[in-house]
Design a protein around this motif. Structure first.
Motif, PDB file in Angstrom:
ATOM      1  N   ARG A 118      11.867  -0.014  -8.813  1.00 51.49           N
ATOM      2  CA  ARG A 118      13.003   0.350  -9.352  1.00 51.49           C
ATOM      3  C   ARG A 118      14.116  -0.433  -9.452  1.00 51.49           C
ATOM      4  O   ARG A 118      14.924  -0.924 -10.449  1.00 51.49           O
ATOM      5  N   ILE A 119      14.195  -1.387  -7.868  1.00 51.10           N
ATOM      6  CA  ILE A 119      15.360  -2.011  -7.971  1.00 51.10           C
ATOM      7  C   ILE A 119      14.877  -2.996  -8.383  1.00 51.10           C
ATOM      8  O   ILE A 119      15.945  -4.304  -9.200  1.00 51.10           O
ATOM      9  N   ASP A 131       0.785  -1.046   0.119  1.00 46.78           N
ATOM     10  CA  ASP A 131      -0.224   0.717   0.105  1.00 46.78           C
ATOM     11  C   ASP A 131       0.621   1.285  -0.295  1.00 46.78           C
ATOM     12  O   ASP A 131       0.508   2.209  -0.371  1.00 46.78           O
ATOM     13  N   ASP A 132       2.085   1.482   0.582  1.00 43.92           N
ATOM     14  CA  ASP A 132       2.866   2.410   0.462  1.00 43.92           C
ATOM     15  C   ASP A 132       3.680   2.452  -0.922  1.00 43.92           C
ATOM     16  O   ASP A 132       4.549   2.186  -1.200  1.00 43.92           O
ATOM     17  N   PRO A 133       3.155   3.964  -1.780  1.00 39.06           N
ATOM     18  CA  PRO A 133       3.438   3.812  -2.564  1.00 39.06           C
ATOM     19  C   PRO A 133       5.568   4.826  -3.529  1.00 39.06           C
ATOM     20  O   PRO A 133       5.442   3.685  -4.119  1.00 39.06           O
ATOM     21  N   ILE A 134       5.647   5.295  -1.876  1.00 38.86           N
ATOM     22  CA  ILE A 134       7.356   4.793  -1.610  1.00 38.86           C
ATOM     23  C   ILE A 134       7.886   3.663  -1.954  1.00 38.86           C
ATOM     24  O   ILE A 134       8.541   3.437  -2.990  1.00 38.86           O
ATOM     25  N   THR A 135       7.104   2.474  -1.378  1.00 36.75           N
ATOM     26  CA  THR A 135       7.875   1.294  -1.383  1.00 36.75           C
ATOM     27  C   THR A 135       7.444   1.044  -2.796  1.00 36.75           C
ATOM     28  O   THR A 135       8.865   0.213  -3.390  1.00 36.75           O
ATOM     29  N   ASP A 161       3.382  -7.504   1.342  1.00 37.92           N
ATOM     30  CA  ASP A 161       2.691  -6.770   2.843  1.00 37.92           C
ATOM     31  C   ASP A 161       1.978  -7.370   3.094  1.00 37.92           C
ATOM     32  O   ASP A 161       0.916  -8.150   3.243  1.00 37.92           O
ATOM     33  N   MET A 196       7.268   2.479  -5.172  1.00 38.17           N
ATOM     34  CA  MET A 196       8.113   2.943  -5.969  1.00 38.17           C
ATOM     35  C   MET A 196       9.478   2.396  -6.442  1.00 38.17           C
ATOM     36  O   MET A 196      10.448   2.379  -7.547  1.00 38.17           O
ATOM     37  N   VAL A 197      10.192   2.557  -5.023  1.00 38.81           N
ATOM     38  CA  VAL A 197      10.799   1.748  -4.680  1.00 38.81           C
ATOM     39  C   VAL A 197      11.768   0.427  -5.685  1.00 38.81           C
ATOM     40  O   VAL A 197      12.442   0.039  -5.371  1.00 38.81           O
ATOM     41  N   LYS A 227      11.670  -5.564   4.763  1.00 38.11           N
ATOM     42  CA  LYS A 227      12.781  -4.612   4.630  1.00 38.11           C
ATOM     43  C   LYS A 227      12.966  -3.061   4.686  1.00 38.11           C
ATOM     44  O   LYS A 227      13.774  -3.578   5.697  1.00 38.11           O
ATOM     45  N   PRO A 228      14.346  -2.740   4.303  1.00 37.99           N
ATOM     46  CA  PRO A 228      13.841  -2.463   2.454  1.00 37.99           C
ATOM     47  C   PRO A 228      14.361  -3.793   1.498  1.00 37.99           C
ATOM     48  O   PRO A 228      15.312  -4.217   2.012  1.00 37.99           O
ATOM     49  N   LEU A 229      13.193  -3.247   0.267  1.00 37.92           N
ATOM     50  CA  LEU A 229      14.180  -5.052   0.013  1.00 37.92           C
ATOM     51  C   LEU A 229      15.598  -4.159  -0.589  1.00 37.92           C
ATOM     52  O   LEU A 229      15.409  -3.443  -1.696  1.00 37.92           O
ATOM     53  N   MET A 274      15.935  -2.492 -12.025  1.00 38.91           N
ATOM     54  CA  MET A 274      17.777  -2.433 -12.198  1.00 38.91           C
ATOM     55  C   MET A 274      18.128  -3.334 -12.485  1.00 38.91           C
ATOM     56  O   MET A 274      19.806  -3.637 -13.314  1.00 38.91           O
TER      57      MET A 274
END
Lengths: 128, 878
Positions: A22-23, A12-16, A62, A18-19, A117-119, A26
């Motif tokens: 990205r990872i 539910d957390d948008p930052i998580t 989550d 996004m992160v 967390k964090p992944l 990458m």
């Protein structure tokens, strides 16, 4: 060439989100990342997939989410898993420190592991 | 035999000394007893005569003789006397002659006598006149006179003329009658005679005068100088016709002693004959030829020889007994004639076939010279006595056995003879070595009684002897072995016909051991009693059937009964018989005889008191079963226990809450931190102008604020949680509602919502205003936030009251929830149930914390798509 084709992120957390997105990209962990904001949305998405079409190989889940949390998701998924020819491997992704959560996770055979967390890239490298 | 008996009696009646004193004056031997200072102890008339002859003076009534009294005695006499008195010689014999008108020759014996016992030392002088010769041959007519004097062996010589007037009296008369010779001269011979004797003395004297030269003897009484009559025997001869004498010659002697003996003989004979004819005992007198001399009436019936033959004087006993018995009896009589006394029993069956047993005594009959001249047989029927003796023997045997078994000592005290009889056990019980001398035994025993008990024993024994009361007393006795014994003495006295106590009978029992045991038990009992009375624990003693026999103050107090009420109860009156605990107890008691556990006992007022009981079945000495139960009131303990339990539960819950809180907070703190870390890791440091970096910075800011917010929220929660002492004030629900409504008016307006508040029932509450506003704000904002998109929000607030609570309901027509799924986590920290909404999962958590911190609670009812109703319970203050 990515390690996996399809990854589902229930978070539910948008930052998580996004992160993680990205990872994953990458590190070429997966070609495609689908994210759902809570368990309900996750179940609804999975239910809506074409049975013969592609299904996510890995699910990052989550625990603490509104509407339907990670545990609710796992219970609901048990009800619909028969539809899938190949079952996704589920990894719990949480900041929890409650030992009860770890115990609870063991009850679900689909849960492969508990990732704090964090992944990280290292965590992804350990998933094969 | 009878003479012998009389002789013995006479001897017994007259003491030996008196006998000697009476006898000696009558002898012709003169005697004088003096001590070593010549003090006269005793003398007789004959000596006085002798003394007078030599010294010309009587010994008279002198107390003391002087040496000069003997000055005219022959030298040989004086020197002999000196040696005797000085104890140089024991004995002296000499012969002295008196050369005067009449020549007399005396043989003198002197004896030194001493008696340590009487502290006496002195001499006995005995004088025997050997011959008398008259020197006056011319006075030959006097020869006959003196011959007569010599030949008559009487003590007092007297001459009377024809008119019976005394013309001469020898001095010896003074020894017998106390008169001097001169006092008698001129008196008539009849004058001093006893009135009763006068007549026959007169006749006697007349006979003398009538028949000259003939000796007449008479016994009669003469009055002595002291007025006492003395028996005399007087021999008289009329010599009036003898020209040389021309007098009646008399000599008399004192026969008082003989006369007394004679009288005793007469009395004895009378008594004997009385005895012989009235006694049950039979007498038979046989002579030396075994012929019957005499017998009494009883003898006819109880003869040892002939049961049916009539007795008769002159019959020989040998003719009357069976032939076969003769040799036996002959040997018996031989023994008797040798001086032995023989006893023999015979049995005789009479015509009625009744057996009689007789006891016979065969005694030799002695003459005065101790020769045996007959046999005296006495017989008594002893059938009854024999029977009694046997019975007594059996009884006394039984009694003795009983006494031995019962360990009873027996004492019998004869108050008349002052003698004791004591059984062997008597001594054993008192710890005395053995029989004591009767004399002084009572005093001895009395001394051994414990000093403190002496008075009691004395009093009881005295009372028993004087008033005939039975007694039963315990006393301590210090026996000779040094031990103190406790003795139980029971006794009583026996009286004779006249009501005089003659015997005191006492049984003794050594109760030292039982007394000590009783004492020990009493001590123990009093100890237990004190324990029982003062114990904090209740104690009940009940019979097997349940009757309560004893209950101590503690249990009466505990269950609200008086002691008397308690004793009237049965143990199951106190029990809830339907309780499984009671069943358990009965089972355990039956199985093991005891029970330890908890129970409920019924109080007098009806409620139950929780107790811990320890009960034991026990038996008393009579094999009766009792249940002893010790009861401890555990009300307080129970209360404390439940309080502790509640406290523990609360603590446990708090602890869980705190743990949960820490898990949740750490999770919620970690989450933004994790985001920050991830964002940092994605930052392109090599190329800061990377486009993505810009996005990361934005996110970074967002995450940092998220963290800050989380921290702030947690601080708020902690403030609520930790602040338990919140001030209360009177707060109006209306006021609070209006205040809160201001903050949400915009939102409400946007949603076109309506709030209907009704505080008509309860409007005021003792509460913390800030908390109450926070609760109202959360409730109302939630109701608006989670309103249904299909309809305008409508919220109803109602307050009301129950006994314990003031309740405020918040009911909305919003989204509603599936409580089956969410009830558990509804009030949890950071729990969110609606997607795409701005809730942080903190509101309800905070509300509940605020409510519960003030002792209240929250309940929720909800239906998805219909609405939700929260009920907030505010606890009423006492």
């Amino acid at each position: 060439m990515a390690k996996f084709i399809d990854v589902l992120l229930v978070e539910d957390d948008p930052i998580t989100i996004m992160v993680c997105d990205r990872i994953i990209k990458m590190t070429s962990f997966a070609e495609k990342v689908k994210s759902c904001e809570n368990g309900k949305i996750g179940i609804d998405y999975l239910s809506g997939l074409n049975q013969d079409g592609p299904t996510p190989t890995i699910i990052f889940l989550d625990i603490n989410m509104p509407v339907m949390n990670g545990w609710d998701f796992l219970e609901e998924f048990e009800k619909i898993k028969s539809r899938f020819s190949s079952l996704p491997r589920i990894y719990l992704l949480s900041s929890t420190v409650d030992p009860e959560d770890y115990k609870k996770a063991q009850k679900f055979t689909l849960v492969q592991d508990f990732i704090s967390k964090p992944l990280s890239k290292e965590a992804l490298q350990n998933i094969n | 035999m009878i003479t012998g008996l009389v002789d013995r009696m006479a001897l017994n009646n007259i003491s030996f000394l008196t006998y000697i004193e009476k006898l000696l004056p009558e002898t012709n031997t003169g005697w004088l007893v003096v001590d070593n200072k010549l003090r006269i102890i005793s003398y007789n008339a004959a000596y006085n005569q002798f003394h007078n002859l030599f010294s010309g003076a009587d010994v008279g009534f002198k107390e003391n003789l002087e040496e000069e009294d003997f000055s005219s005695f022959p030298e040989s006499f004086i020197s002999a006397l000196k040696t005797i008195l000085s104890c140089e010689t024991e004995k002296a014999k000499l012969q002295i002659d008196y050369l005067g008108q009449i020549i007399s020759s005396f043989s003198i014996s002197m004896l030194h006598i001493s008696s340590e016992e009487d502290k006496f030392e002195g001499a006995l002088i005995m004088v025997q006149k050997k011959e008398t010769k008259s020197l006056m041959s011319t006075k030959s007519e006097n020869e006959d006179f003196f011959k007569l004097l010599v030949n008559t062996s009487t003590s007092v010589y007297q001459l009377t003329d024809a008119a019976l007037v005394f013309t001469y009296t020898s001095a010896a008369i003074e020894n017998i009658l106390g008169y001097t010779a001169s006092e008698i001269l001129g008196k008539n011979a009849i004058e001093l005679v006893h009135a009763e004797d006068k007549e026959h003395v007169r006749d006697w004297l007349i006979n003398i005068r009538r028949q000259p030269e003939k000796l007449f003897t008479s016994e009669y009484r003469l009055k002595n100088k002291n007025g006492i009559y003395i028996w005399i025997e007087n021999n008289a001869r009329n010599m009036l016709n003898n020209s040389s004498i021309n007098a009646i010659v008399m000599n008399f002697r004192n026969i008082q002693a003989k006369k007394v003996a004679d009288e005793a003989l007469i009395h004895a004979e009378q008594r004997l004959s009385l005895l012989l004819n009235n006694t049950e005992e039979s007498f038979i007198l046989l002579n030396s030829r075994l012929r019957i001399v005499t017998y009494n009436k009883a003898a006819q019936e109880r003869s040892p020889f002939f049961y049916n033959t009539e007795l008769q004087s002159g019959l020989s006993v040998l003719d009357l007994i069976g032939r076969d018995e003769i040799p036996d009896y002959i040997s018996l009589f031989e023994q008797v004639f040798k001086g032995k006394e023989i006893e023999r029993e015979t049995t005789f069956v009479d015509a009625d076939k009744v057996t009689h047993i007789y006891s016979h005594t065969f005694r030799p009959v002695l003459t005065t010279h101790a020769d045996i001249h007959g046999v005296f047989i006495t017989s008594t029927e002893i059938t009854e006595r024999k029977k009694l003796t046997e019975e007594v023997a059996i009884h006394s045997d039984r009694l003795k056995t009983a006494q031995n078994i019962a360990r009873l000592g027996y004492l019998e005290y004869d108050t008349t003879s002052k003698t004791f009889f004591c059984s062997e056990l008597f001594y054993e019980i008192l710890g005395l070595p053995g029989p004591l001398e009767n004399c002084g035994q009572l005093a001895f025993l009395r001394d051994m009684v414990h000093p403190d008990d002496k008075e009691l024993v004395k009093k009881e024994v005295k009372k028993s002897i004087l008033q005939g009361k039975d007694f039963n007393l315990e006393f301590r006795f210090n026996s000779t072995d040094g031990n103190t014994k406790v003795i139980l003495a029971m006794g009583g006295s026996e009286k004779n016909d006249k009501g005089k106590t003659v015997k005191l009978r006492v049984t003794l029992q050594d109760i030292t051991d039982s007394k000590m045991a009783i004492l020990a038990i009493q001590t123990l009992e009093s100890k237990f009693k004190s324990l029982f009375e003062n114990s904090i624990d209740g104690v009940i003693l009940s019979k097997e059937e349940g009757d309560i026999v004893s209950a101590n103050p503690a249990v009466c107090d505990m269950l609200g009964y008086t002691h008397a009420e308690m004793i009237g109860l049965k143990s199951f009156d106190l029990l809830d018989v339907n309780s499984p605990l009671v069943t358990n107890m009965h089972d355990a008691q039956k199985e093991t005889g005891s029970y330890i556990g908890e129970l409920f006992l019924k109080h007098n007022k009806g409620y139950y008191v929780p107790v811990e009981v320890t009960s034991t079945l026990m038996k008393d000495g009579n094999d009766h079963c009792y249940l002893s139960t010790i009861i401890r009131d555990i009300t307080e303990k129970k209360k404390t226990e439940s309080e502790q339990k509640a406290l523990t539960e609360e603590l446990l819950k708090n602890n869980q809450d705190l743990q949960q809180f820490s898990f949740i907070t750490s999770h919620n703190l970690r989450a933004p931190v994790a985001n920050l870390l991830s964002l940092l890791s994605l930052y392109n440091k090599e190329n800061p102008l990377d486009e993505f970096n810009q996005l990361l910075i934005e996110k970074f800011e967002e995450a940092t604020q998220q963290l800050n917010q989380t921290l702030n929220d947690l601080v708020n929660v902690l403030v609520i949680k930790s602040n338990t002492n919140i001030e209360r004030e009177t707060v109006s629900f209306t006021d609070v509602f209006l205040e809160v409504k201001k903050n949400i008016d915009n939102l409400l307006h946007q949603q076109k919502g309506v709030i209907k508040a009704n505080f008509s029932e309860v409007d005021e509450i003792q509460y913390n205003r800030i908390h109450l506003e926070s609760i109202f704000l959360n409730m109302l904002s939630n109701a608006i936030r989670y309103s249904s998109p299909d309809r305008n929000p409508e919220i109803k607030i109602t307050s009301y009251k129950t006994d314990d609570w003031i309740i405020v309901e918040f009911a909305d027509n919003g989204l509603g929830m599936d409580l089956n799924r969410y009830r558990d986590r509804l009030f949890g920290l950071y729990q969110r149930f609606h997607g795409n909404k701005e809730g942080k999962g903190l509101g309800l958590y905070m509300t509940r914390s605020q409510v519960t911190a003030m002792g209240g609670k929250i309940e929720v009812e909800s239906e998805p798509g219909v609405g939700t109703k929260f009920k907030i319970y505010f606890k009423l203050q006492d």
